[in-house]
Design an enzyme around this catalytic site. Sequence first.
Site, mmCIF file in Angstrom:
data_model
loop_
_atom_site.group_PDB
_atom_site.id
_atom_site.type_symbol
_atom_site.label_atom_id
_atom_site.label_comp_id
_atom_site.label_asym_id
_atom_site.label_seq_id
_atom_site.Cartn_x
_atom_site.Cartn_y
_atom_site.Cartn_z
ATOM 1 N N SER A 110 27.696 18.690 39.741
ATOM 2 C CA SER A 110 26.272 18.943 39.856
ATOM 3 C C SER A 110 26.023 19.747 41.139
ATOM 4 O O SER A 110 26.493 19.373 42.204
ATOM 5 C CB SER A 110 25.545 17.606 39.902
ATOM 6 O OG SER A 110 24.192 17.843 40.055
ATOM 7 N N GLY A 111 25.304 20.836 40.994
ATOM 8 C CA GLY A 111 24.990 21.656 42.161
ATOM 9 C C GLY A 111 26.034 22.703 42.467
ATOM 10 O O GLY A 111 25.926 23.412 43.462
ATOM 11 N N THR A 115 24.266 26.419 36.289
ATOM 12 C CA THR A 115 23.073 26.974 35.649
ATOM 13 C C THR A 115 22.842 28.408 36.112
ATOM 14 O O THR A 115 22.535 29.293 35.307
ATOM 15 C CB THR A 115 21.857 26.094 35.970
ATOM 16 O OG1 THR A 115 22.185 24.768 35.562
ATOM 17 C CG2 THR A 115 20.634 26.552 35.242
ATOM 18 N N ASN A 160 21.359 18.390 44.030
ATOM 19 C CA ASN A 160 20.887 19.734 43.654
ATOM 20 C C ASN A 160 19.370 19.697 43.521
ATOM 21 O O ASN A 160 18.821 18.813 42.874
ATOM 22 C CB ASN A 160 21.559 20.112 42.316
ATOM 23 C CG ASN A 160 21.178 21.508 41.848
ATOM 24 O OD1 ASN A 160 20.320 22.168 42.443
ATOM 25 N ND2 ASN A 160 21.826 21.943 40.791
ATOM 26 N N SER A 163 18.471 20.409 39.541
ATOM 27 C CA SER A 163 19.582 19.903 38.736
ATOM 28 C C SER A 163 19.175 19.802 37.270
ATOM 29 O O SER A 163 18.101 19.289 36.944
ATOM 30 C CB SER A 163 19.975 18.528 39.274
ATOM 31 O OG SER A 163 21.013 18.034 38.486
ATOM 32 N N SER A 164 20.031 20.323 36.391
ATOM 33 C CA SER A 164 19.715 20.214 34.962
ATOM 34 C C SER A 164 19.936 18.768 34.555
ATOM 35 O O SER A 164 21.013 18.233 34.745
ATOM 36 C CB SER A 164 20.654 21.109 34.148
ATOM 37 O OG SER A 164 20.842 22.332 34.795
ATOM 38 N N GLY A 390 26.813 18.645 35.318
ATOM 39 C CA GLY A 390 28.148 18.528 35.905
ATOM 40 C C GLY A 390 28.543 17.090 36.177
ATOM 41 O O GLY A 390 27.728 16.154 36.086
ATOM 42 N N GLU A 392 29.169 13.772 37.851
ATOM 43 C CA GLU A 392 28.280 13.175 38.852
ATOM 44 C C GLU A 392 28.810 11.851 39.353
ATOM 45 O O GLU A 392 29.205 10.985 38.560
ATOM 46 C CB GLU A 392 26.890 12.924 38.235
ATOM 47 C CG GLU A 392 25.977 14.094 38.390
ATOM 48 C CD GLU A 392 24.635 13.869 37.719
ATOM 49 O OE1 GLU A 392 24.384 12.778 37.187
ATOM 50 O OE2 GLU A 392 23.843 14.817 37.730
#
Length: 1078
Positions: A110-111, A115, A160, A163-164, A390, A392
């Site tokens: 993540s981050g 994306t 993030n 973050s998605s 991602g 996590e």
Amino acid sequence: MAKMEAKTSLLDNMIGVGDMVLLEPLNEDTFINNLKKRFDHNEIYTYIGSVVISLNPYRSLPIYSPEKVEEYRNRNFYELSPHIFALSDEAYRSLRDQDKDQCILITGESGAGKTEASKLVMSYVAAVCGKGAEVNQVKEQLLQSNPVLEAFGNAKTVKNDNSSRFGKYMDIEFDFKGDPLGGVISNYLLEKSRVVKQPRGERNFHIFYQILSGGSEDLLCKLKLERDFSRYNYLGLDSARVNGVDDAANFRTVRNAMQIVGFMDHETQSVFEVVAAVLKLGNIEFKPESRVNGLDESKIKDKNELKEICELTGIDQSVLERAFSFRTVEAKQEKVSTTLNVAQAYYARDALAKNLYSRLFSWLVTRINESIKAQTKVRKKVMGVLDIYGFEIFEENSFEQFIINYCNEKLQQIFIELTLKEEQEEYIREGIEWTHIEYFNNAIICDLIENNQTGILAMLDEECLRPGTVTDDTFLEKLNQICATHQHFESRMSKCSRFLNDTSLPHCCFRIQHYAGKVMYQVEGFVDKNNDLLYRDLSQAMWKANHSLIKDLFPEGNPAKINLKRPPTAGSQFKASVATLMKNLQTKNPNYIRCIKPNDKKAAHIFNDALVCHQVRYLGLLENVRVRRAGYAFRQPYEPCLERYKMLCKQTWPHWGGPARDGVEVLFNDLEIPEEEYSFGRSKIFIRNPRTLFKLEDLRKQRLEDLATLIQKIYRGWKCRTHFLLMKKSQIVIASWYRRYAQQKKYQKIKSSAIIVQSYIRGWKARKLLRELKHQKRCNKAVTTIAAYWHGTQVRREYRKFFRANAGRKISEFILQKIIQKYFLEMKNKMPSLSPVDKNWPARPYLFLDSTHNELKRIFHLWRCKKYRDQFTDQQKLVYEEKLEASELFKDKKALYPASVGQPFQGAYLEISKNPKYKKLKDAVDEKIIIAEVVNKINRANGKATSRIFLLTNSNVLLADQKSGNIKSEVPLGDVTKVSMSSQNDGFFAVHLKEGSGAAGKGDFLFSSDHLIEMATKLYRTTLTQTKQKLNIEISDEFLVQFRQDKVCVKFIQGNQRNGNVPTCKRKNNRLLEVAVP
Ligand SMILES: Nc1ncnc2c1ncn2[C@@H]1O[C@H](COP(=O)(O)OP(=O)(O)O)[C@@H](O)[C@H]1O
Ligand SMILES: [Mg+2]
């Protein structure tokens, strides 16, 4: 080869090495150092063969400009420094040119920049693919779907800021030309627990903050919202504002994007209404209320918020209120209603909010798909871009993290399958000598989670469906039983003796050793979240909403479609969709982007070695390089390889006759490439070192330039020669045409000159001839004339004596003739007028013409009278005939006559037919009336006069009473024998009747009339035509009339002037009637 040494490859100019395969020596330290060195010089991309490693720079770099796009467009993968655009270009071109469906797999924590990377790929493809109004609209819609989904599906997390919180896989579809046609988006499991609760330091989904900050007053008023974040329980307070994020501006972007994607205004409005309703749901609070049976029942504290929600969504307030206080359980035919306690009410409220929001999100994806779906049915080529949440690891990890990390395991699995395993298998297939490289295969972890019998997800499902009390603890117990021996599973109770002493593990947790690290999961909530329960009362309440969007979101609330079967659990749903995804990805050509996070602080310029090292390790990047290196960096089937490099060797250029493999061999020998650098597979050539490949590329480039020059040279020569030949040919054509023209001109000039000379000579000759002829003619004439004169003289001399005797008569005849001629000619000019009464006649010029002159006068008069008469109409002719008759009868006989000449003869003075008084009279007379006049009838006895109507018809004379019109007497014309009158100037006349006739009883009539002449004339004429006899008219101053038996004498005397001008009549005695005429 010497030339090759001198030149440096592109990669040689790079910071560190651009392709890790070239790294010497290869170990973890050099690997990390190379990444770090490049990162410090703003080189965030590095290759491992065709895999791109991307480091998140956490700041914007100037490497995505349109110029960069142009630079990377249509270039070979290894030609330029590593870039995400090179990978995108490669993928797009092999999709377009080789018809291979592609997928871009982006992985990382993540981050790490997944994306962003997916957006970069999409924008690059959009920039290089076809253009045109229609295509641009498709592109724009595809790109603009991102901001919409990010607003609703992304949130700030500790890792993030954007973050998605959902997985996204987007298929972009192209036609055979490579023009985009549309796309399909699939979304995976939105982390909906975030709607009601966010971990410390994190935020809810962006859209909530965006509406509150960016919505106009008007919009907020419509949505019944207040701008203050702190008013809403669902918005965690501690990090409502994020540095560097402008929610208000983003809101405008989102609205704009929604419009471009094709959302109608009313749809956007409905979406915002649902968002507002979710936000307000959080503000509903419950309080306990004791009931008689001792149980607590929940009551809504403040109904205001509920009321507003109901107004916003069109739900009946009482329905919703009831759904928050009761729960109906249906089992077979029975329905049981139980009250909810406060905790259950809160649970119901949150479940509703989460469901509303996650269903709204799925609806958005469906709606976007509707807009961007390809309009045609032609065969499509597909490029899939996978951007999934991602890996996590949080302080507290729950069901969501478990699911997310499972998904990442699967992606790692597919990476291993397609890269490491597939590569090693290819060597074996191609018969290349090969030493196997060890790598960690995470299939065992995937199995721990997804195995249908003993997998964690299967057990969770089993627990959820099991009757009896089910809690998270019973689930953990079950896990402990089944998975205790699994190498990657740990818990306090796990049987694996290694971990029995592990006190770092709390009781209500289990730990999984993922490929990317150990993650400890709290079991609390697993069962609930997997069940994903929404009380039916609530879904039914939602279905009843007078709001089409909300109604659509809860189709199961429709009582007609009641379904007692349990819906599939969240876990099994996710497992199924991940399986489909993996199947889909396996059919496509993969392209990898492996994102790495340089630090945990979201900060630029910081490179945390330990953190990067951890990621490099679990991503298996070193193994990736080793496999790549032990093997061959580059491989290609023989045909394309020969096709690409054949220009480097004389034997193979321009055509190679034999098999491609032999051609490649000849080529490589000719280039003196060391033998250990390549080896021949069954269908492909394998090149060990990328350096060799780059050198080949460089040589090719050089050779292409030479070839281009050669082609240019030949072409230019050909062009010039063609041009020259054309010019030469044209020149000849022009010259011949000109010569022809000049000769024509010259000839015409000579011709016209000859004609002129000719004409002059002919003229001169003709004139000469004419002169001679004229002279001859004159000579002839002169001879004749002379002869004539001579003859004349002769004749005259002979006849002179005869001439003198007749001369006098001839002259006089001639003169007379001349005079007469002159007379007639003069007369012609002196003619009098044509009037018959004109008495003029020119005087006679010579006495001897006297008789001729009078005769001429007479003829002329007759002629002009005839002319005059010819003008008369029949009517006039009749009148003149009568007048003529009158003149023959009375001229010079009766003194009254001259006065009558000027009077027109009218005949019918009385218009009997027009006067209604005389209708009877008119009816009695059916013949034509010639005279109708009032006359005085002289009384036979005393000579007095009485008025009578006198009618003359073709056959009768009628007398009628003037007043009544009654007929007094009727005399046929045959009975009239004579008419008598005086010679004087009076109107008396007597009509004598035939003796013994019917009318003669009373004797003859004596009348007086002003129109005597006319009446007498008409009587005469009528009698003549009727009886063919001439009526006797006696003009005498004394005549006899027969009165009854007596013969009376009527005598006219010159009377005195006593009675004026009127003649008077008097009976003197039996024998005499005297008329005095003044
Ligand atoms: N290529 C890049 N250039 C500049 N900033 C980037 C880049 N990639 C990522 N970032 C920054 O990192 C943040 C997180 O990236 P994101 O793609 O959202 O991560 P992920 O999707 O992997 O969780 C982005 O919001 C952006 O600020
Ligand atoms: Mg993301």
